[in-house]
Design a protein around this motif. Sequence first.
Motif, PDB file in Angstrom:
ATOM      1  N   LEU A 189      14.171  13.488  12.673  1.00 12.88           N
ATOM      2  CA  LEU A 189      14.385  14.709  11.900  1.00 12.88           C
ATOM      3  C   LEU A 189      13.318  15.756  12.172  1.00 12.88           C
ATOM      4  O   LEU A 189      12.178  15.435  12.495  1.00 12.88           O
ATOM      5  N   ILE A 223      17.665  17.280   4.181  1.00 12.89           N
ATOM      6  CA  ILE A 223      17.202  17.348   5.576  1.00 12.89           C
ATOM      7  C   ILE A 223      17.195  18.805   6.005  1.00 12.89           C
ATOM      8  O   ILE A 223      18.081  19.577   5.618  1.00 12.89           O
ATOM      9  N   HIS A 260      19.960   3.366  11.234  1.00 12.02           N
ATOM     10  CA  HIS A 260      20.837   2.927  10.147  1.00 12.02           C
ATOM     11  C   HIS A 260      20.722   1.403  10.015  1.00 12.02           C
ATOM     12  O   HIS A 260      20.808   0.684  11.008  1.00 12.02           O
ATOM     13  N   MET A 315      20.188   8.522   7.142  1.00 11.32           N
ATOM     14  CA  MET A 315      19.156   8.637   6.119  1.00 11.32           C
ATOM     15  C   MET A 315      19.676   8.388   4.705  1.00 11.32           C
ATOM     16  O   MET A 315      18.894   8.292   3.762  1.00 11.32           O
ATOM     17  N   ALA A 332      17.923   8.561  14.079  1.00  8.88           N
ATOM     18  CA  ALA A 332      17.662   9.894  13.521  1.00  8.88           C
ATOM     19  C   ALA A 332      16.191  10.245  13.705  1.00  8.88           C
ATOM     20  O   ALA A 332      15.316   9.488  13.299  1.00  8.88           O
ATOM     21  N   PRO A 377      17.175   3.865   5.115  1.00 13.18           N
ATOM     22  CA  PRO A 377      17.033   3.808   6.581  1.00 13.18           C
ATOM     23  C   PRO A 377      15.837   2.958   6.983  1.00 13.18           C
ATOM     24  O   PRO A 377      14.863   2.833   6.236  1.00 13.18           O
ATOM     25  N   MET A 395      11.934  17.475   6.195  1.00 14.42           N
ATOM     26  CA  MET A 395      12.585  17.093   4.961  1.00 14.42           C
ATOM     27  C   MET A 395      12.328  18.194   3.937  1.00 14.42           C
ATOM     28  O   MET A 395      11.347  18.938   4.025  1.00 14.42           O
ATOM     29  N   ARG A 417       8.408  13.843   8.254  1.00 18.85           N
ATOM     30  CA  ARG A 417       8.384  12.382   8.293  1.00 18.85           C
ATOM     31  C   ARG A 417       8.451  11.999   9.764  1.00 18.85           C
ATOM     32  O   ARG A 417       9.541  11.883  10.338  1.00 18.85           O
ATOM     33  N   PHE A 471      14.204   6.982  12.805  1.00 16.82           N
ATOM     34  CA  PHE A 471      14.874   6.078  11.881  1.00 16.82           C
ATOM     35  C   PHE A 471      16.144   5.504  12.512  1.00 16.82           C
ATOM     36  O   PHE A 471      16.685   6.061  13.474  1.00 16.82           O
ATOM     37  N   TYR A 504      22.865  12.620  10.730  1.00 15.06           N
ATOM     38  CA  TYR A 504      21.588  12.405  10.040  1.00 15.06           C
ATOM     39  C   TYR A 504      21.796  11.974   8.594  1.00 15.06           C
ATOM     40  O   TYR A 504      21.079  11.108   8.086  1.00 15.06           O
TER      41      TYR A 504
END
Length: 358
Positions: A119, A132, A109, A169, A117, A17, A122, A103, A107, A165
Motif C-alpha cells: 500500500l 486505504i 491474504h 486488507m 498488497a 492480513p 493508510m 505501513r 501483505f 487491496y
Amino acid sequence: MKPRRNASMENAKCYAPQILVGTEGLPREQWLEYRRKGIGGSDAAAVLGISPFRTGRDLYYDKLNIVTADDAENWVQLEVGTLLEPLVAKIFAHKTGYKIYRRPFMFRHPQYPWMLADLDYMVELPDGTSAILEIKTTNYNAKDNWWYNGEEIVPIYYESQGRHYMAVMNIDRVYFCCLYGNSEDEAMIRRIDRDMAYEEELIALERDFWENHVLTKTPPPYVEADGDLILESLRRKIGPADKDAPPVLLGQTQFGQLSMLLSLQEKKKTLAAEVNKLEKDIKRLKGMLIEKMGTSCTAVYNGSAESYTITYNPVRSAGISKDALERLKDEHPDIYDQYVTVSEWRRFHVKKAALQAA
C-alpha cells in the motif's frame, strides 16, 4: 445497486492480513522477487484484461521472470510518480483533514496467499476505522479519465487495484488522490467502497490466473481489446526478426483467424472508400470558403440563429526532408550518427498464393 450481503459473505470478512515481508529499505530486486510470489493490486487490471499498460500475457511472463515489463521507455514518468508521492499524500491530508500514515509491509491474504498488497498509505478516519489511500499522478489531458458523463469516477484499471487491496486488507474503503497539475486545486480525490460481489469475481479470476497459468506455466490467451497493446507485448517477447528462419506452417485455427482478418480488411477498404469521398467533399467545400477569405486569417458568419468564426492561420514547423537527410549523412556523417536514430519494425502482409497441383 449494492449487492446484498449474506451470512457467508459477512463471515468471510472475519480475518486479518498476514505480513509477507517488511518493505522499508528492501532492495528493489528483492522487492520484485517477493512480488513474483503472487498477484499484487497493480496486477489486477492485467488479469481482468482491462489494463491500458500491459496484457495478461505480460504479467504471466513477469511472474515467471521470463520477460519483465520494459520500464526503460517510461522511467521518467515512473520516477516522477515516486518523487511526487509524499507531496500528493500531503495534499490529500490537507484537503480532507484526515491523518495518514505508512505501513511499510507487503501483505498477503490469509485465505488466498497469492493475493498480495503493497500500500501507498493508510488513512485514519474520524469514526476510528481505517481506509486505504492510493496516490496517482497524471497529465492535464488524461484527467478526463477520472470523469464519465459529468460524474466523478475512478478509472476501471485503478478501481480493480483498490478492490484487490480491500480484499487483502479486509478494509471497506479506498481513497484515490490524483495530481494532474502543479497546485492543490489540481488534485482529484475519489472514494470507492467495498463491493463483495465484485470482490468474489475478482478473486475467482485471479485464482484462475495464478493456479491455471502461472503455477502450471501455461501462457494465458490474449483477451485484450487493444490490438496495439497485444502487438507491443509480442514485440517484447519475440524480439528482433530472423530473416533466415524457415517459414511457419499454419493450421486450421490460424486459417480461421486469417480468413476473418482478410474479411475485416475488405470491410475496411469499403469504409475507406466512403471516408475518402467524404474527405474530398470536405476539402472542396473548404476550398470555397478559403477562396472567399482570401488573405484574411478570420471569417465570421452572424446568422439569426447561429454564429460561426472561421480561422485560417499559418502554421510553421521545422523538419528535414529525406534528400536533406541523405546529404547530411554524406557530408557530415559524425553529426548524422550523433542525432539520427534507426528503429526496427516489421511489416505484416498477406498474399494469396496459387494452389499447387497434388
